[in-house]
Design a protein around this motif. Structure first.
Motif, PDB file in Angstrom:
ATOM      1  N   VAL A 113      66.728  21.558  78.216  1.00 18.91           N
ATOM      2  CA  VAL A 113      67.542  21.810  77.224  1.00 18.91           C
ATOM      3  C   VAL A 113      67.283  21.132  75.932  1.00 18.91           C
ATOM      4  N   ASP A 114      66.815  20.242  75.782  1.00 17.64           N
ATOM      5  CA  ASP A 114      66.289  19.654  74.325  1.00 17.64           C
ATOM      6  C   ASP A 114      65.227  20.700  73.824  1.00 17.64           C
ATOM      7  N   ALA A 115      64.394  21.264  74.565  1.00 21.94           N
ATOM      8  CA  ALA A 115      63.540  22.056  74.155  1.00 21.94           C
ATOM      9  C   ALA A 115      64.002  23.426  73.481  1.00 21.94           C
ATOM     10  N   TRP A 116      65.108  23.809  74.191  1.00 28.21           N
ATOM     11  CA  TRP A 116      65.668  25.086  73.917  1.00 28.21           C
ATOM     12  C   TRP A 116      66.953  24.833  72.685  1.00 28.21           C
ATOM     13  N   VAL A 117      67.433  23.801  72.581  1.00 27.74           N
ATOM     14  CA  VAL A 117      68.196  23.435  71.423  1.00 27.74           C
ATOM     15  C   VAL A 117      67.303  23.346  70.262  1.00 27.74           C
ATOM     16  N   THR A 118      66.112  22.640  70.410  1.00 33.23           N
ATOM     17  CA  THR A 118      65.334  22.422  69.160  1.00 33.23           C
ATOM     18  C   THR A 118      64.631  23.884  68.826  1.00 33.23           C
ATOM     19  N   GLY A 119      64.604  24.793  69.826  1.00 28.95           N
ATOM     20  CA  GLY A 119      64.187  26.032  69.190  1.00 28.95           C
ATOM     21  C   GLY A 119      65.108  26.976  68.988  1.00 28.95           C
ATOM     22  N   GLY A 120      66.176  26.628  68.841  1.00 32.54           N
ATOM     23  CA  GLY A 120      67.235  27.584  68.483  1.00 32.54           C
ATOM     24  C   GLY A 120      67.976  28.251  69.433  1.00 32.54           C
ATOM     25  N   GLY A 172      72.738  26.052  71.598  1.00 33.78           N
ATOM     26  CA  GLY A 172      73.665  25.085  70.789  1.00 33.78           C
ATOM     27  C   GLY A 172      73.622  23.603  71.286  1.00 33.78           C
ATOM     28  N   GLY A 173      73.546  22.613  70.602  1.00 30.37           N
ATOM     29  CA  GLY A 173      73.726  21.159  70.958  1.00 30.37           C
ATOM     30  C   GLY A 173      75.034  21.096  71.840  1.00 30.37           C
ATOM     31  N   SER A 174      76.106  21.327  71.703  1.00 32.55           N
ATOM     32  CA  SER A 174      77.199  21.108  72.467  1.00 32.55           C
ATOM     33  C   SER A 174      77.114  21.578  73.874  1.00 32.55           C
ATOM     34  N   ASP A 175      76.659  23.126  73.710  1.00 29.06           N
ATOM     35  CA  ASP A 175      76.611  23.664  75.115  1.00 29.06           C
ATOM     36  C   ASP A 175      75.233  22.967  75.932  1.00 29.06           C
ATOM     37  N   GLY A 176      74.463  22.614  75.006  1.00 31.18           N
ATOM     38  CA  GLY A 176      73.370  21.805  75.856  1.00 31.18           C
ATOM     39  C   GLY A 176      73.750  20.598  76.517  1.00 31.18           C
ATOM     40  N   ALA A 177      74.684  19.830  75.820  1.00 36.19           N
ATOM     41  CA  ALA A 177      75.342  18.564  76.419  1.00 36.19           C
ATOM     42  C   ALA A 177      76.242  18.840  77.619  1.00 36.19           C
ATOM     43  N   LYS A 178      76.763  20.113  77.723  1.00 28.00           N
ATOM     44  CA  LYS A 178      77.680  20.299  78.828  1.00 28.00           C
ATOM     45  C   LYS A 178      76.652  20.769  79.966  1.00 28.00           C
ATOM     46  N   VAL A 179      75.540  21.260  79.701  1.00 26.54           N
ATOM     47  CA  VAL A 179      74.656  21.586  80.753  1.00 26.54           C
ATOM     48  C   VAL A 179      74.168  20.320  81.405  1.00 26.54           C
ATOM     49  N   VAL A 180      73.749  19.542  80.520  1.00 33.45           N
ATOM     50  CA  VAL A 180      73.116  18.090  81.097  1.00 33.45           C
ATOM     51  C   VAL A 180      74.301  17.316  81.911  1.00 33.45           C
ATOM     52  N   GLY A 181      75.286  17.493  81.486  1.00 31.83           N
ATOM     53  CA  GLY A 181      76.701  16.727  82.030  1.00 31.83           C
ATOM     54  C   GLY A 181      76.928  17.551  83.415  1.00 31.83           C
ATOM     55  N   THR A 182      76.937  18.811  83.299  1.00 35.88           N
ATOM     56  CA  THR A 182      77.149  19.199  84.809  1.00 35.88           C
ATOM     57  C   THR A 182      75.845  18.777  85.663  1.00 35.88           C
TER      58      THR A 182
END
Length: 940
Positions: free
Chosen positions: A912-919, A922-932
């Protein structure tokens, strides 16, 4: 009676042939040199082989999937009337066919391309019987082999001799039968005609509705002639005379068709400008403008009964019960009188120009009763064989025509050397299975004939011939000829094998240049097995190199998930899979021949990729090509296996007796041929396939029994019996077996670490009672089409799972929803109770491809993972996609297997971090994925 060859001699002499029983055959025949052959063959296993196969009778199939499929084919092997197969051979030789009916389809004169491939199926059938005899020991199969070999021996003897009269019951007394497919006719002396007035009369019994088949045809060419045809283009009798070809014919047409299989009397009177046609004593046509008489034709070159001066017209199939020619016009009353008696017994008397009663019971000539001594002769339209070894179910004409062809036309010439290969292969298998010397003599004769025919042709002619699509196809003839050479030691047989070299193909593949695009697949695959055998015999490296490189061009670059190849029988561009899927993909013969090539290459190089492919194609396409239904009349095997959505397999293709049904018969009677191999020096035993079976390894004095319900069981048990021996047991670790392949010996873990895509070795002195347990855990995985990663096919271990659904569009499926920590996708599917290897997903049933049903199936589906779902927990986030089609979930699960949930969560977070960094996310969606991922519960 000479004893049959030993198991070892037969196996080694057969080289790559599968059918090699050890049991004493009650039908073994003596042959000169048999003892010499047995001695010479003891060293016949090629020195280049580092492993060798076992004979079929050394490996007994146990109860299970393979035995069930074989049982269905054995019903066909026992039940089909072999006289139907022999009918086309006997007819071609002018022998009686009894009441046998030709098989039809590709074996029939009314089948595709006029039956130009007939005879090939008999070779397949002989191979099936030979393998069935080797694998089961049932006497019925040996008896059927003996009957067929005996019949083919009679056929060759008849072909070597001049035609012989077939006497049958006639309208009055006897008659001469011309079997359909015999290409025989009666040649009369030139003095038959000449009078200004004439009557022609004949008793005929047509057995087939062939338009333009001649009762008689007297002429020079297609310009000056007269003829009487049993049927014209409209199906009625026609008489015509001309000096200016077809456009200037003066003729008489009947009013109705002659009945088949019934006697009919035809008569024509011609004089003073008037011609009359009589059928069964009744005048049916009169022409008062027939100015031409036989005398006007002048001297004629041909005077034929049953043959036309037009070469494309068929010969008359049926019987002649009498033929008379009078130098006057008989009255209507005289012709009517001929309906009740022979001419000799009528008031008209015998024809004064010619009179043939066809009373002869044998020989090749017919006496003339006119008193003029005009003896007629039975002839073949094609003359006769160019060499005494010729054996076929049709004339040698196709072989002759091929030599001058520059383009394909299978209605004229359809792969004659392919058909010769099948017959040769069947005879070799019959010999190695039973020791019947007649079969070897027939096979050797065929080799001698082919050499005599081909060795005199220029090299450029041979290259042109073998490069012609379809007409120049020669199948696996090189492999068979090399096996023949191994048996006979005849130098010209090896020289013959090299005459089939297609240099442009060999050279390209030897240079690893892929030129397969646009080639007919099954025309070329068996060439490479032959090249490997040529390497064995000659040591010429380019043969082996070309075969290895070719294999790499086909697998995986032109391979579907089930192991099949080709679309519409042809190859397309490299790595185009999704773009070639059609209703005519995966010709069954192609899989058969790729299996044979893979096996043969493994004898030289023990790379497990060859047996990985073998397992894939065998457990999926080959097993799935056989319908799970018993039928004595049909083998019930597919030609194509369409991979389009909702495809229903056709187990009775193309009116029958096709190449794929032939190879299907062979495949279903040799399932055990590659379960085990032995190192050539006896130092190792290879366990290639997990299949219930019992190996008798006579050289080591031990047996190995494999007990399993694989692939319904995820593993197997090997038990040593009978004696003790030291060797290395090498067990194949499938390339897909990444979930913990384990081996124990007598309950203790074997040392070493199994590596997928290799062999795991256990070396020791083995004793009776030693038990090896192999655990092969399956995982559900996908394989992506090389040209479209979203188009995928599903595997559970070695088994391709197909969706059963009537939809004709690709199904859209997601599989990550409940994937396990191991990366196994199976938890996303629900098992079907009491149906092993059956699952459901979203209400759709998945079943093994190997089940031979007529359900509509989807071998490929469209992979759609629209949302990020982990451990059955929906994150509410859309699954983002990279430009190359890789999704976020793809990249997360590419890290599997995970030792525990923490490892998976760490993978999710880093991805997720790599995909957020690569644009890409989105950061909030990334947090949702990690939380899931942190909240979800995962199965192991």
């Amino acid at each position: 009676m000479a004893p049959p060859l030993s198991r070892r001699s037969l196996l080694q002499a057969a080289a790559l042939g599968a059918a090699t029983p050890t049991t004493t055959s009650a039908i073994a025949h003596t042959t000169t040199g048999l003892a010499t052959l047995a001695t010479a063959s003891a060293a016949a296993v090629p020195t280049a082989w580092t492993v060798r196969p076992f004979a079929l009778d050394e490996v007994t199939l146990g109860a299970g999937l393979f035995a069930d499929k074989r049982r269905l084919m054995l019903d066909h092997a026992r039940g089909y009337d072999v006289n139907r197969l022999l009918q086309v051979f006997r007819a071609n030789a002018g022998l009686s066919t009894g009441d046998a009916v030709a098989p039809g389809g590709w074996e029939g004169l009314d089948g595709e391309a006029n039956g130009n491939l007939r005879g090939h199926y008999t070779g397949h059938f002989l191979t099936m019987l030979s393998q069935a005899w080797a694998g089961t020991g049932e006497q019925v199969f040996a008896d059927r082999i003996a009957a067929m070999v005996g019949a083919l021996t009679d056929v060759r003897a008849a072909l070597r001799a001049d035609p012989n009269v077939l006497s049958v019951s006639g309208r009055f007394g006897s008659a001469a039968l011309n079997e359909r497919g015999s290409y025989q006719y009666v040649e009369l002396p030139p003095a038959v005609l000449g009078a200004a007035a004439i009557t022609l009369a004949a008793w005929v019994k047509p057995v087939h509705d062939d338009n333009w088949a001649r009762v008689l045809d007297f002429g020079n060419d297609t310009t000056r002639y007269l003829y009487l045809a049993a049927r014209n283009a409209n199906g009625v009798p026609r008489f015509a005379v001309t000096t200016g070809g077809a456009g200037d014919e003066q003729g008489l047409n009947g009013t109705s068709a002659l009945p088949s299989n019934e006697w009919s009397h035809l008569a024509v009177t011609l004089a003073d400008g008037t011609g009359t046609l009589y059928v069964n004593g009744t005048a049916v046509a009169r022409n008062t403008a027939m100015t031409l008489t036989p005398a006007a034709l002048g001297p004629l070159a041909h005077h034929w009964l049953g043959r036309s001066t037009y070469p494309a017209d068929p010969v008359l199939s049926g019987a002649f019960g009498g033929f008379d020619v009078w130098s006057r016009t008989l009255s209507a009353a005289e012709i009517a009188e001929l309906q009740g008696s022979r001419a000799a017994d009528s008031s008209a008397g015998r024809g004064d120009l010619a009179s043939y009663a066809f009373d002869e019971s044998g020989g090749g000539s017919f006496a003339d009763g006119s008193g003029r001594g005009l003896t007629a002769t039975l002839r073949r339209t094609w003359g006769g064989p160019s060499h005494p070894g010729f054996l076929a179910a049709y004339p040698e004409t196709q072989f002759i025509l091929l030599e001058s062809m520059t383009g394909s036309d299978y209605t004229r010439v359809w792969a004659p050397y392919y058909t010769a290969h099948k017959i040769l292969r069947g005879l070799l298998d019959a010999y190695t299975a039973t020791g019947d010397g007649r079969a070897l003599d027939l096979a050797s004769g065929m080799g001698d004939w082919m050499y005599a025919r081909l060795s005199v042709l220029p090299a450029a002619t041979l290259q042109r011939m073998w490069g012609i699509f379809s007409s120049g196809e020669f199948g696996g003839v090189v492999e068979a000829i090399c096996d023949l050479h191994a048996l006979t030691g005849t130098a010209q047989h090896l020289a013959l094998a090299r005459l089939f070299d297609l240099d442009r193909l060999i050279d390209a593949c030897a240079a690893n240049t892929d030129t397969l695009d646009g080639l007919h697949a099954n025309q070329h695959i068996p060439i490479f097995t032959g090249l490997v055998r040529l390497y064995d015999a000659t040591g010429e490296e380019r043969y082996l190199t070309a075969a290895k490189n070719f294999w790499g061009m086909a697998v995986p670059h032109r391979m579907y998930g089930i192991g099949g190849t080709s679309t519409g029988e042809f190859w397309k561009a490299r790595d185009v899979i999704a773009g070639t899927i059609a209703a005519t993909t995966a010709e069954t013969c192609c899989a058969y021949n790729l299996l044979k090539l893979s096996r043969t290459l493994f004898f030289h190089e023990q790379d497990s990729k060859y047996l990985d492919y073998y397992e894939r194609a065998l457990y999926n396409q080959v097993l799935g090509s056989k319908q799970d239904t018993a039928d004595a009349e049909k083998p019930l095997v597919t030609y194509f296996i369409g991979l389009t959505p909702g495809h229903v397999r056709d187990y009775t293709p193309k009116q029958g007796t096709t190449c794929c049904e032939g190879t299907g018969m062979e495949s279903a009677t040799k399932y055990q041929d590659s379960v085990y191999f032995a190192a050539s020096d006896g130092s190792a035993l290879y366990v290639n396939l997990f299949s219930p079976s019992r190996l008798t390894w006579a050289d080591k004095g031990v047996t190995v029994t494999q007990t399993t319900d694989y692939p319904r069981e995820q593993g197997t048990t090997l038990t040593v019996g009978d004696g003790a021996a030291t060797f290395e047991l090498r067990i194949r670790v499938p390339s897909w077996a990444t979930a913990g392949f384990r081996v124990t010996v007598n309950g203790r873990a074997a040392p070493g670490s199994p590596t997928p895509g290799s062999y795991f070795a256990v070396s020791r002195k083995w004793r009776a009672g030693d038990t090896v347990r192999v655990a092969v855990p399956f995982r559900l995985r996908v394989e992506k089409a090389l040209d479209d990663p979203t188009l995928q096919t599903l595997f559970h271990g070695p088994v391709n799972l197909v969706a059963r659904d009537s939809a004709t569009d690709y199904l859209e499926l997601g599989l990550y929803r409940n994937a396990g920590l191991s990366g196994d996708l199976l938890p996303s599917l629900a098992p079907v109770t009491d149906r092993p290897l059956h699952y459901t997903l979203d209400g759709i049933e998945f079943a093994p491809f190997f089940e031979g049903t007529e359900d509509p199936t989807h071998a490929y589906f469209r992979r759609v993972e629209p949302r990020v779902v982990l451990g059955n927990t929906d994150s509410g986030v859309a699954n983002p996609v990279k430009a190359d089609g890789t999704t976020l979930l793809d990249e997360i699960w590419a890290g599997a297997p995970f030792g525990d949930k923490g490892a998976l969560v760490a993978r999710v977070r880093s991805t997720v971090d790599a995909w957020v960094t690569g644009g890409l996310l989105g950061g909030s969606d990334g947090a949702k994925v990690v939380g899931t991922a942190e909240r979800a519960v995962f199965v192991p």
